[in-house]
Write a protein that holds these residues in place. Sequence first.
Motif, PDB file in Angstrom:
ATOM      1  N   ASP A 169       0.836  -1.192   0.000  1.00 56.40           N
ATOM      2  CA  ASP A 169       0.000   0.000   0.000  1.00 56.40           C
ATOM      3  C   ASP A 169       0.870   1.240   0.000  1.00 56.40           C
ATOM      4  N   GLY A 170       0.419   2.262  -0.719  1.00 56.39           N
ATOM      5  CA  GLY A 170       1.180   3.493  -0.788  1.00 56.39           C
ATOM      6  C   GLY A 170       2.061   3.565  -2.018  1.00 56.39           C
ATOM      7  N   SER A 171       1.965   2.579  -2.916  1.00 57.60           N
ATOM      8  CA  SER A 171       2.768   2.612  -4.128  1.00 57.60           C
ATOM      9  C   SER A 171       2.339   3.762  -5.014  1.00 57.60           C
ATOM     10  N   LEU A 172       3.215   4.138  -5.924  1.00 54.08           N
ATOM     11  CA  LEU A 172       2.994   5.309  -6.740  1.00 54.08           C
ATOM     12  C   LEU A 172       1.963   5.060  -7.817  1.00 54.08           C
ATOM     13  N   SER A 173       1.123   6.015  -8.064  1.00 48.61           N
ATOM     14  CA  SER A 173       0.145   5.922  -9.132  1.00 48.61           C
ATOM     15  C   SER A 173       0.810   6.136 -10.480  1.00 48.61           C
ATOM     16  N   THR A 174       0.292   5.456 -11.513  1.00 50.78           N
ATOM     17  CA  THR A 174       0.829   5.629 -12.852  1.00 50.78           C
ATOM     18  C   THR A 174      -0.238   6.186 -13.803  1.00 50.78           C
ATOM     19  N   SER A 175      -1.189   6.922 -13.242  1.00 50.66           N
ATOM     20  CA  SER A 175      -2.297   7.424 -14.047  1.00 50.66           C
ATOM     21  C   SER A 175      -1.921   8.636 -14.894  1.00 50.66           C
ATOM     22  N   THR A 176      -0.794   9.277 -14.587  1.00 46.44           N
ATOM     23  CA  THR A 176      -0.411  10.461 -15.327  1.00 46.44           C
ATOM     24  C   THR A 176      -0.113  10.137 -16.779  1.00 46.44           C
ATOM     25  N   ALA A 177      -0.423  11.122 -17.661  1.00 50.80           N
ATOM     26  CA  ALA A 177      -0.157  10.932 -19.083  1.00 50.80           C
ATOM     27  C   ALA A 177       1.273  11.309 -19.431  1.00 50.80           C
ATOM     28  N   ALA A 178       1.970  11.987 -18.525  1.00 52.85           N
ATOM     29  CA  ALA A 178       3.338  12.430 -18.798  1.00 52.85           C
ATOM     30  C   ALA A 178       4.305  11.248 -18.742  1.00 52.85           C
ATOM     31  N   PRO A 179       5.402  11.313 -19.504  1.00 55.22           N
ATOM     32  CA  PRO A 179       6.433  10.272 -19.378  1.00 55.22           C
ATOM     33  C   PRO A 179       6.967  10.242 -17.951  1.00 55.22           C
ATOM     34  N   ALA A 180       7.347   9.061 -17.500  1.00 57.14           N
ATOM     35  CA  ALA A 180       7.966   8.972 -16.179  1.00 57.14           C
ATOM     36  C   ALA A 180       9.269   9.764 -16.166  1.00 57.14           C
ATOM     37  N   LEU A 181      10.029   9.658 -17.255  1.00 57.94           N
ATOM     38  CA  LEU A 181      11.289  10.389 -17.391  1.00 57.94           C
ATOM     39  C   LEU A 181      11.365  10.973 -18.791  1.00 57.94           C
ATOM     40  N   ARG A 182      11.721  12.240 -18.878  1.00 60.30           N
ATOM     41  CA  ARG A 182      11.985  12.856 -20.174  1.00 60.30           C
ATOM     42  C   ARG A 182      13.165  13.806 -20.045  1.00 60.30           C
ATOM     43  N   VAL A 183      14.126  13.653 -20.930  1.00 58.42           N
ATOM     44  CA  VAL A 183      15.219  14.620 -21.018  1.00 58.42           C
ATOM     45  C   VAL A 183      15.133  15.279 -22.389  1.00 58.42           C
ATOM     46  N   ASP A 184      15.323  16.584 -22.411  1.00 56.12           N
ATOM     47  CA  ASP A 184      15.216  17.362 -23.652  1.00 56.12           C
ATOM     48  C   ASP A 184      16.527  18.090 -23.925  1.00 56.12           C
ATOM     49  N   SER A 185      17.126  17.790 -25.075  1.00 59.50           N
ATOM     50  CA  SER A 185      18.297  18.528 -25.584  1.00 59.50           C
ATOM     51  C   SER A 185      19.388  18.654 -24.532  1.00 59.50           C
ATOM     52  N   LEU A 186      19.695  17.557 -23.878  1.00 57.65           N
ATOM     53  CA  LEU A 186      20.656  17.559 -22.779  1.00 57.65           C
ATOM     54  C   LEU A 186      22.083  17.658 -23.314  1.00 57.65           C
ATOM     55  N   VAL A 187      22.837  18.610 -22.767  1.00 53.28           N
ATOM     56  CA  VAL A 187      24.213  18.840 -23.192  1.00 53.28           C
ATOM     57  C   VAL A 187      25.120  18.901 -21.962  1.00 53.28           C
ATOM     58  N   LYS A 188      26.281  18.230 -22.052  1.00 54.93           N
ATOM     59  CA  LYS A 188      27.279  18.320 -21.004  1.00 54.93           C
ATOM     60  C   LYS A 188      28.665  18.293 -21.644  1.00 54.93           C
ATOM     61  N   ARG A 189      29.512  19.253 -21.239  1.00 49.46           N
ATOM     62  CA  ARG A 189      30.880  19.338 -21.741  1.00 49.46           C
ATOM     63  C   ARG A 189      31.864  19.314 -20.585  1.00 49.46           C
ATOM     64  N   PHE A 190      32.983  18.676 -20.811  1.00 50.92           N
ATOM     65  CA  PHE A 190      34.118  18.757 -19.903  1.00 50.92           C
ATOM     66  C   PHE A 190      35.261  19.366 -20.707  1.00 50.92           C
ATOM     67  N   GLY A 191      35.461  20.673 -20.544  1.00 49.66           N
ATOM     68  CA  GLY A 191      36.412  21.360 -21.395  1.00 49.66           C
ATOM     69  C   GLY A 191      35.901  21.340 -22.822  1.00 49.66           C
ATOM     70  N   GLY A 192      36.734  20.860 -23.732  1.00 47.85           N
ATOM     71  CA  GLY A 192      36.330  20.786 -25.123  1.00 47.85           C
ATOM     72  C   GLY A 192      35.679  19.476 -25.495  1.00 47.85           C
ATOM     73  N   LEU A 193      35.537  18.561 -24.513  1.00 50.02           N
ATOM     74  CA  LEU A 193      34.957  17.246 -24.779  1.00 50.02           C
ATOM     75  C   LEU A 193      33.454  17.260 -24.515  1.00 50.02           C
ATOM     76  N   VAL A 196      15.645  18.080 -17.526  1.00 47.78           N
ATOM     77  CA  VAL A 196      15.264  16.742 -17.075  1.00 47.78           C
ATOM     78  C   VAL A 196      13.909  16.859 -16.400  1.00 47.78           C
ATOM     79  N   HIS A 197      12.935  16.050 -16.837  1.00 47.78           N
ATOM     80  CA  HIS A 197      11.599  16.056 -16.249  1.00 47.78           C
ATOM     81  C   HIS A 197      11.287  14.681 -15.662  1.00 47.78           C
ATOM     82  N   LEU A 198      10.746  14.697 -14.455  1.00 48.27           N
ATOM     83  CA  LEU A 198      10.287  13.482 -13.790  1.00 48.27           C
ATOM     84  C   LEU A 198       8.781  13.583 -13.616  1.00 48.27           C
ATOM     85  N   ASP A 199       8.051  12.673 -14.269  1.00 48.00           N
ATOM     86  CA  ASP A 199       6.594  12.658 -14.145  1.00 48.00           C
ATOM     87  C   ASP A 199       5.997  14.018 -14.495  1.00 48.00           C
TER      88      ASP A 199
END
Length: 264
Positions: free
Chosen positions: A8-32, A76-79
């Motif tokens: 009991d108390g488990s998370l509902s999955t009724s939402t229409a949104a993705p559980a996880l969505r990342v959009d145009s994620l960019v990460k650089r370490f120096g020039g890499l 980064v979007h969660l639910d």
Amino acid sequence: MQHKSVPDGSLSTSTAAPALRVDSLVKRFGGLVVADDITFELQPGETKCLIGPNGAGKSTFVNLVTGFAAPDAGTVHLDGEDITSLGTSKRRQLGIARTFQTARVLEEASLFANVLLALRFRTRPSTLMRRSKSSTEERDRVDWALSQVGLHARADTVSGSLPHGQKRLLEIAMALADTPKVLLLDEPAAGMSSRETEEVAEVIRSVRGGIATLVIDHDMTFIRQLDTAVAVLHRGALVRQGRIDDLQSDPFVQEIYLGVPDHD
């Protein structure tokens, strides 16, 4: 292997949104560039695999999702909620759980205690330093998590006595205890025998409660056992998505991941 219903108390999955969505994620370490404009979705209850050669950016991607690293651009979007600016602790509390490439368990504590402490770390951190008895709800959740990975009968066993494969299963139970919305498993079959790999694959396939699961691994036999969609990362970019059979016959994937040169 039998699995109890989520407590009991488990998370509902009724939402229409993705559980996880990342959009145009960019990460650089120096020039890499280690994350190059990544857009990716994981639906509630869905399981996907993320593969790629060493240095492709898989660990960086997991760190960006879980808050261990901050992106230079993207979100980064969660639910459906933007969590880009939140730290690791807040993301855990909101429903992101992960395992690491090396199992992190308390060797001298029982399996039950390991899972209980992991649960409290996310839900009741103020109780970690106190000798408080576990509540009925906590015991139900710990029992459920250990049952999910087939370790319920060994709840009182000292964790240090477990073989490697069962320690990895224990770590999955620790991540499952609070029924997260998103579960990220970083090389869960690393260093395992064929039999242990099959056990882990069965556990991942049978996860209940609407938990979205992303498996990061390089063992193609293991990934095939999961029988799910696969995304391929190369030089920080998401270059392919599909079923494992299609990807293994893709000349580009063969070249970058399987080490087979493209002669076309």
